[in-house]
Design a protein around this motif. Sequence first.
Motif, mmCIF file in Angstrom:
data_model
loop_
_atom_site.group_PDB
_atom_site.id
_atom_site.type_symbol
_atom_site.label_atom_id
_atom_site.label_comp_id
_atom_site.label_asym_id
_atom_site.label_seq_id
_atom_site.Cartn_x
_atom_site.Cartn_y
_atom_site.Cartn_z
ATOM 1 N N MET A 1 34.480 45.552 18.098
ATOM 2 C CA MET A 1 33.579 44.396 18.022
ATOM 3 C C MET A 1 33.856 43.421 19.166
ATOM 4 S SD MET A 1 33.128 43.652 13.945
ATOM 5 C CE MET A 1 32.082 44.731 12.973
ATOM 6 N N GLN A 2 35.117 43.209 19.465
ATOM 7 C CA GLN A 2 35.457 42.305 20.564
ATOM 8 C C GLN A 2 35.059 42.894 21.915
ATOM 9 O OE1 GLN A 2 39.594 41.223 20.279
ATOM 10 N NE2 GLN A 2 39.269 39.919 18.488
ATOM 11 N N LYS A 3 35.300 44.182 22.083
ATOM 12 C CA LYS A 3 34.947 44.859 23.331
ATOM 13 C C LYS A 3 33.454 44.714 23.638
ATOM 14 C CE LYS A 3 34.605 49.504 25.310
ATOM 15 N NZ LYS A 3 34.817 50.961 25.063
ATOM 16 N N ASN A 4 32.632 44.772 22.590
ATOM 17 C CA ASN A 4 31.179 44.701 22.766
ATOM 18 C C ASN A 4 30.620 43.291 22.558
ATOM 19 O OD1 ASN A 4 30.256 47.628 23.239
ATOM 20 N ND2 ASN A 4 31.664 47.810 21.509
ATOM 21 N N ARG A 5 31.533 42.314 22.509
ATOM 22 C CA ARG A 5 31.174 40.891 22.499
ATOM 23 C C ARG A 5 30.165 40.556 21.394
ATOM 24 N NH1 ARG A 5 32.910 38.370 27.069
ATOM 25 N NH2 ARG A 5 31.310 36.768 26.968
ATOM 26 N N SER B 1 28.360 38.664 18.664
ATOM 27 C CA SER B 1 28.096 37.226 18.536
ATOM 28 C C SER B 1 27.144 36.994 17.380
ATOM 29 C CB SER B 1 27.473 36.715 19.846
ATOM 30 O OG SER B 1 26.826 35.490 19.671
ATOM 31 N N ASP B 2 27.079 35.753 16.892
ATOM 32 C CA ASP B 2 26.126 35.468 15.814
ATOM 33 C C ASP B 2 24.680 35.642 16.282
ATOM 34 O OD1 ASP B 2 25.918 33.229 17.408
ATOM 35 O OD2 ASP B 2 26.370 31.781 15.822
ATOM 36 N N ALA B 3 24.470 35.700 17.587
ATOM 37 C CA ALA B 3 23.128 35.979 18.112
ATOM 38 C C ALA B 3 22.666 37.381 17.731
ATOM 39 C CB ALA B 3 23.119 35.826 19.631
ATOM 40 N N HIS B 4 23.629 38.259 17.406
ATOM 41 C CA HIS B 4 23.306 39.638 17.062
ATOM 42 C C HIS B 4 22.935 39.807 15.588
ATOM 43 C CE1 HIS B 4 26.149 40.452 20.617
ATOM 44 N NE2 HIS B 4 24.903 40.576 21.038
ATOM 45 N N PHE B 5 22.980 38.719 14.829
ATOM 46 C CA PHE B 5 22.706 38.810 13.397
ATOM 47 C C PHE B 5 21.235 38.553 13.051
ATOM 48 C CE2 PHE B 5 27.330 37.214 12.802
ATOM 49 C CZ PHE B 5 27.807 38.468 13.162
ATOM 50 N N THR B 6 20.466 38.143 14.025
ATOM 51 C CA THR B 6 19.040 37.877 13.796
ATOM 52 C C THR B 6 18.270 39.187 13.865
ATOM 53 O OG1 THR B 6 19.272 35.709 14.819
ATOM 54 C CG2 THR B 6 17.033 36.570 14.574
ATOM 55 N N GLY B 7 17.449 39.429 12.866
ATOM 56 C CA GLY B 7 16.683 40.667 12.837
ATOM 57 C C GLY B 7 15.373 40.559 13.593
ATOM 58 N N THR C 1 11.187 42.174 13.936
ATOM 59 C CA THR C 1 10.092 42.685 13.112
ATOM 60 C C THR C 1 9.223 43.611 13.968
ATOM 61 O OG1 THR C 1 8.717 40.785 13.682
ATOM 62 C CG2 THR C 1 10.043 40.606 11.680
ATOM 63 N N GLY C 2 8.217 44.168 13.344
ATOM 64 C CA GLY C 2 7.259 44.986 14.088
ATOM 65 C C GLY C 2 7.902 46.161 14.775
ATOM 66 N N TYR C 3 7.654 46.283 16.083
ATOM 67 C CA TYR C 3 8.214 47.393 16.848
ATOM 68 C C TYR C 3 9.734 47.293 16.997
ATOM 69 C CZ TYR C 3 3.396 48.434 18.227
ATOM 70 O OH TYR C 3 2.069 48.749 18.223
ATOM 71 N N GLY C 4 10.248 46.089 16.976
ATOM 72 C CA GLY C 4 11.688 45.911 17.146
ATOM 73 C C GLY C 4 12.164 46.075 18.575
ATOM 74 N N TYR C 5 11.283 45.806 19.531
ATOM 75 C CA TYR C 5 11.692 45.907 20.934
ATOM 76 C C TYR C 5 12.807 44.908 21.242
ATOM 77 C CZ TYR C 5 7.497 48.715 21.969
ATOM 78 O OH TYR C 5 6.543 49.684 22.003
ATOM 79 N N ASN C 6 13.712 45.304 22.123
ATOM 80 C CA ASN C 6 14.769 44.417 22.633
ATOM 81 C C ASN C 6 15.593 43.774 21.512
ATOM 82 O OD1 ASN C 6 13.820 44.809 25.345
ATOM 83 N ND2 ASN C 6 12.147 43.380 24.863
ATOM 84 N N ASP C 7 15.929 44.559 20.506
ATOM 85 C CA ASP C 7 16.756 44.062 19.402
ATOM 86 C C ASP C 7 18.220 44.132 19.841
ATOM 87 O OD1 ASP C 7 18.310 43.857 17.031
ATOM 88 O OD2 ASP C 7 16.572 44.443 15.830
ATOM 89 N N ILE C 8 18.745 43.000 20.304
ATOM 90 C CA ILE C 8 20.105 43.011 20.858
ATOM 91 C C ILE C 8 21.152 43.247 19.769
ATOM 92 C CG2 ILE C 8 19.544 41.588 22.863
ATOM 93 C CD1 ILE C 8 20.800 39.201 21.363
ATOM 94 N N GLY C 9 20.846 42.862 18.533
ATOM 95 C CA GLY C 9 21.779 43.120 17.435
ATOM 96 C C GLY C 9 21.905 44.607 17.159
ATOM 97 N N LEU D 1 25.267 46.786 17.787
ATOM 98 C CA LEU D 1 25.852 47.518 16.667
ATOM 99 C C LEU D 1 26.060 48.983 17.041
ATOM 100 C CD1 LEU D 1 26.721 47.519 13.641
ATOM 101 C CD2 LEU D 1 24.364 48.185 13.105
ATOM 102 N N GLU D 2 25.084 49.563 17.711
ATOM 103 C CA GLU D 2 25.208 50.964 18.107
ATOM 104 C C GLU D 2 26.309 51.146 19.148
ATOM 105 O OE1 GLU D 2 20.747 52.545 16.929
ATOM 106 O OE2 GLU D 2 21.109 51.951 19.019
ATOM 107 N N GLN D 3 26.502 50.168 20.010
ATOM 108 C CA GLN D 3 27.602 50.237 20.976
ATOM 109 C C GLN D 3 28.955 50.135 20.265
ATOM 110 O OE1 GLN D 3 26.619 47.003 23.603
ATOM 111 N NE2 GLN D 3 24.917 48.090 24.558
#
Length: 437
Positions: free
Chosen positions: A60-64, A66-72, A74-82, A86-88
């Motif tokens: 988790m630390q290696k992939n930095r 952040s709470d910014a990754h907790f926002t979901g 909708t729709g197509y889900g393009y550019n979902d950094i969370g 998570l996959e990294q």
Amino acid sequence: MEDKKEEKNLDQELELFYEQFHIDKEILAFAKETEKELKDRFDRIDKIAEYNQMKVIQAMQKNRVSDAHFTGTTGYGYNDIGRETLEQVYASIFHTESALVRPQITCGTHALNIALFGNLRPGDELLCPVGKPYDTLEEIIGIRSSNGSLKEYGITYRQVDLLSDGSFDYQGILKAINEKTKLVEIQRSKGYQTRKTFSVEQIGELISFIRGIKKDVIIMVDNCYGEFVETIEPTDVDADLCVGSLIKNPGGGLAPIGGYIVGKECYVENAAYRLTAPGLGKEVGATLNVNPSFFQGLFLAPQVVSGALKGAILAANLYEKQGFFVIPNGTEPRYDIIQAVTLGTKEGVIAFCKGIQAAAPVDSFAVPEPGYMPGYDSDVIMAAGAFIQGASIELSADAPIKPPYAVYFQGGLTYYHAKLGILMSLQEMKKAGLLNL
């Protein structure tokens, strides 16, 4: 002196609690004595949990994260950094090139289906070198006729059973691998069988043998129930793909749905195209509001798995002492969270499951009964008073109603809940006249 007095009072209050669950003093004393014998084993499990906890935090630390990754999204889900982060994190934990971790994957069976269909083509052959796969894979493969199976798409299947001692039939595997063999599927856990679960080291030996016969074959491991039980995973011993469910070990009891596929980038990408559509792959798939549960569940998973392991070991020892055949037995190493107990009768299976259900925080008042379940070839009984429907990292037990009438016990978000379920299963067995205590 004051501490000892306080501990004695606490023991007495705990006994009163257990009495309110209608558990006999004889069963309590039996369990207490057995727990003392297991202290060293439990300490070892705690060390493995600590190691795996560090591994998760480091990823988790290696992939930095952040709470910014907790926002979901909708729709197509393009550019979902969370989702992407998570996959990294999963790829870092499993030491792989890529990962697919999605709420659109409904269960472990679905994840396996995606990986198989994504990487097999008409004319290819699938090989299972460890005997019959889990029941729900039979219709996917086409062992049992089903609409949309691999068999309908011209993908053939070959199986090599284990030897009578439970070891790999290396000569049989050598003969089975041929020019059509495209993918080898290794099931780590026992499923509805009374064989032993394979260690990661054993899986690595099998993979090495297969690579020596056909280097370019895809090797996929069904990792369900095995994550974080050891300090290494199948991808650490050269598996190309590793597949599992988030409502089992890696979801930590918080993931409300989902599955994962980790491995070499080309094979994970093939699976992603099957999950979504050709040309879309991993680029789409909204996470809605599940990212916090996925991250936090993964964070908690090593500790949750350790509690489930302790519960499984306690169950093995208590039931073995009562003369029942258990796999693994009370002293064997553990490679997954499942404990098989052969009860020998339908009545024993039902009594066991009634005890597990009665210990649940959810639907404790329900009485489990055998019935039809899609994907199975016999009636099945399931006890699972869970916060997440069907989550087998939570305390649960299930069994096909057929000989040898073995029940499969797993889970427990805490050791204490697992312990209560085991005690109540013993109580129900005693009540049914199937236990001498």
